[in-house]
Every structure is written in C-alpha cells, then in structure tokens.
Design an enzyme around this catalytic site. Structure first.
Site, mmCIF file in Angstrom:
data_model
loop_
_atom_site.group_PDB
_atom_site.id
_atom_site.type_symbol
_atom_site.label_atom_id
_atom_site.label_comp_id
_atom_site.label_asym_id
_atom_site.label_seq_id
_atom_site.Cartn_x
_atom_site.Cartn_y
_atom_site.Cartn_z
ATOM 1 N N HIS A 1 -5.561 95.794 92.554
ATOM 2 C CA HIS A 1 -5.189 94.684 93.205
ATOM 3 C C HIS A 1 -4.179 95.106 94.113
ATOM 4 O O HIS A 1 -3.217 94.455 94.766
ATOM 5 C CB HIS A 1 -4.592 93.718 92.403
ATOM 6 C CG HIS A 1 -4.356 92.488 92.534
ATOM 7 N ND1 HIS A 1 -5.286 91.594 93.400
ATOM 8 C CD2 HIS A 1 -3.255 91.427 92.142
ATOM 9 C CE1 HIS A 1 -4.850 90.245 93.405
ATOM 10 N NE2 HIS A 1 -3.915 90.220 92.969
ATOM 11 N N ASP B 1 -4.045 88.868 86.848
ATOM 12 C CA ASP B 1 -3.628 89.556 88.074
ATOM 13 C C ASP B 1 -2.098 89.875 87.915
ATOM 14 O O ASP B 1 -1.386 89.041 87.170
ATOM 15 C CB ASP B 1 -3.930 88.617 89.059
ATOM 16 C CG ASP B 1 -5.107 88.758 89.610
ATOM 17 O OD1 ASP B 1 -6.326 89.017 88.909
ATOM 18 O OD2 ASP B 1 -5.544 88.182 90.748
ATOM 19 N N HIS C 1 -2.235 84.821 85.553
ATOM 20 C CA HIS C 1 -1.393 85.882 85.797
ATOM 21 C C HIS C 1 -0.469 86.330 84.581
ATOM 22 O O HIS C 1 0.359 85.519 84.366
ATOM 23 C CB HIS C 1 -0.646 85.320 87.033
ATOM 24 C CG HIS C 1 -1.539 85.220 88.446
ATOM 25 N ND1 HIS C 1 -2.343 84.064 88.533
ATOM 26 C CD2 HIS C 1 -1.499 85.901 89.527
ATOM 27 C CE1 HIS C 1 -2.757 83.972 89.616
ATOM 28 N NE2 HIS C 1 -2.353 85.343 90.373
#
Length: 271
Positions: free
Chosen positions: A129, A78, A231
C-alpha cells in the site's frame, strides 16, 4: 487449555509492562491453533489470484472483480500495521477462524516489523500500500514509482529480512484508489494484481460503530458478495468488527481468502 490455565496466564501477563500486546498476541495464537471450531464463521475457501487473469479487481474501480459466489466476501484491511488497533483486529479474526488480507504501508511496517510478522504468522495475506500513503497521482512519476518500490521493500524486509522490490505477495492497492496510467502499467508489467474494492464501510469518515455497521450491512444486502474494504487503524472499525463478523455468520456469508496463484497455501475448494 483450561480456563484456570488461561486465568493464570492472564494474571502473569498483567504484571508485565507490555501486557496488553502480549496478551492479545497469545490469545490470537491460541485461538488460531484451535481452528476450525464449530460455531465460528471460519474461512470457507482459498481463491488463487494471478495478474494475467485478474490484473485489476473491484467493481468500484475497475470493470471486473473476483469470481465470488453469492454470499462470499473477501475481507481486506488497509493502512496498518498500527499497534493500538491491529492486534485487536487479529484477535477478533482469530476468534472467528477468519483469514483476511492486510494492505500494509511501508513506513509503519518498518517501524513495527514484529507486528507485520504477526499478521503473516496468523495466516493472513499481506499486500502492499506504498511507503507513506500519499496520493500517487499528485506527485512526479519518478516519486510515485519510488513510493511503490520503497513500500514493497519495507514490507519484504520486515517479513523476510531482504529489502527487495520483488513482492512475494504480488497484491497492491492504491492509496485513495488514485492511479495513473504509468503506475498501472508498472504494476501490470511486474505481474502485480491491483485491488480496488466492491464495497466499503466509509470508515475514513468519523461515525459511531453502530452507524458504520448499518452502513456496511445495508450495502452488503444489496451487493450480496464482494471485496470489502476496512481500515484496521480506525478505532470505530475495531469496535464495529465483532458485530459485523456475527452478522456475516448469522446471515450465512462465507469468507474467502485470496492468495497469489503461485502460492502453495490451501485449496480452491471449501474444506
């Protein structure tokens, strides 16, 4: 390509102002072109996912998850793209012949479209996102809808040169997993799969790479499979990733790449 040729190219790139980024890009492409390679972790199979069958997945957040077998994992990253770290993640994945899913934020994607295209060119799946990563449950509904649309449009523009709110890859993850009924209904009406997760490294908390690796592997030993959240902008995760990929390979885990059901890429069967 011979080692001597690699060394010559390395010296050439070292003399250029953007040497690090170019070198990482070249290494990623060179490694990916050699896949699959003996001794690498590899990508075991492609799993096609559609919103009709799997509208929301990830047992940390929703009642169901993906139909993964024992010791199968889906790697997801992400909050990118982020130039200081995302190229390093791409190079590590390419070295192991692994494909992942990157949930990109619209604003940095619009600022670094070439990096978004690199992720796609390496064969990874790209999801959405939002535009800025703000919590959608802490803003008016109209603003939340715009966050979703603006984010999708920015990613589509970077990848395909068209600013559309129709997601070519209909995968979405909420920032902080913070949803509302209205935003969930919007995504479901558009046929967009909402990704939660099955386990994570808690890498939003500051810790050493060693601590992050132990946390993640301890959780995976219990879960034995699942969607994993990481991440790519986190330096500690980048430092941890090579050891984690080795752990997966040494412990006989298999990587599954998720793609939209309508995609023509790959097969549901292991090669």
């Amino acid at each position: 390509m011979t080692n001597m040729r690699r060394r010559k190219l390395a010296r050439l790139f070292a003399s250029m102002p953007v040497a690090a980024l170019i070198w990482l890009a070249w290494m990623t492409l060179a490694q990916a072109a050699d896949c699959p390679r003996k001794g690498t972790l590899g990508t075991s199979r492609i799993l096609r996912v559609d919103a009709a069958t799997y509208p929301r997945v990830g047992i940390k957040n929703y009642p169901q998850t993906l139909p993964l077998r024992d010791h199968e994992v889906v790697l997801t990253f992400d909050d990118g793209p982020w130039p200081p770290t995302t190229p390093k993640v791409l190079a590590m994945l390419a070295k192991e012949c692994v494909h992942a899913t990157f949930f990109l934020i619209g604003k940095p994607t619009s600022e670094h479209p070439e990096l978004a295209r690199r992720i796609a060119a390496a064969g990874h799946t790209i999801g959405h996102h939002t535009w800025t990563h703000f919590s959608l449950m802490r803003m008016p509904q109209a603003n939340a809808f715009d966050e979703i649309d603006h984010g999708i449009s920015a990613v589509e523009m970077a990848l395909h040169g068209v600013a559309t709110t129709t997601a070519s890859t209909p995968f979405f993850r909420f920032p902080g997993f913070e949803t509302t009924e209205a935003t969930l209904d919007l995504l479901q009406s558009r046929g967009i799969v909402v990704f939660g997760t099955d386990l994570w490294a808690s890498d939003w908390n500051k810790m050493t790479p060693k601590r992050e690796l132990k946390l993640l592997t301890d959780r995976l030993r219990v879960a034995r499979k699942g969607i994993i959240l990481l991440h790519d902008p986190k330096a500690q995760t980048v430092a941890m990733l090579p050891a984690f990929l080795r752990y997966l390979r040494d412990n006989h885990y298999r990587i599954v790449q998720v793609v939209p059901a309508a995609s023509a890429v790959g097969s549901d069967e292991a090669p």
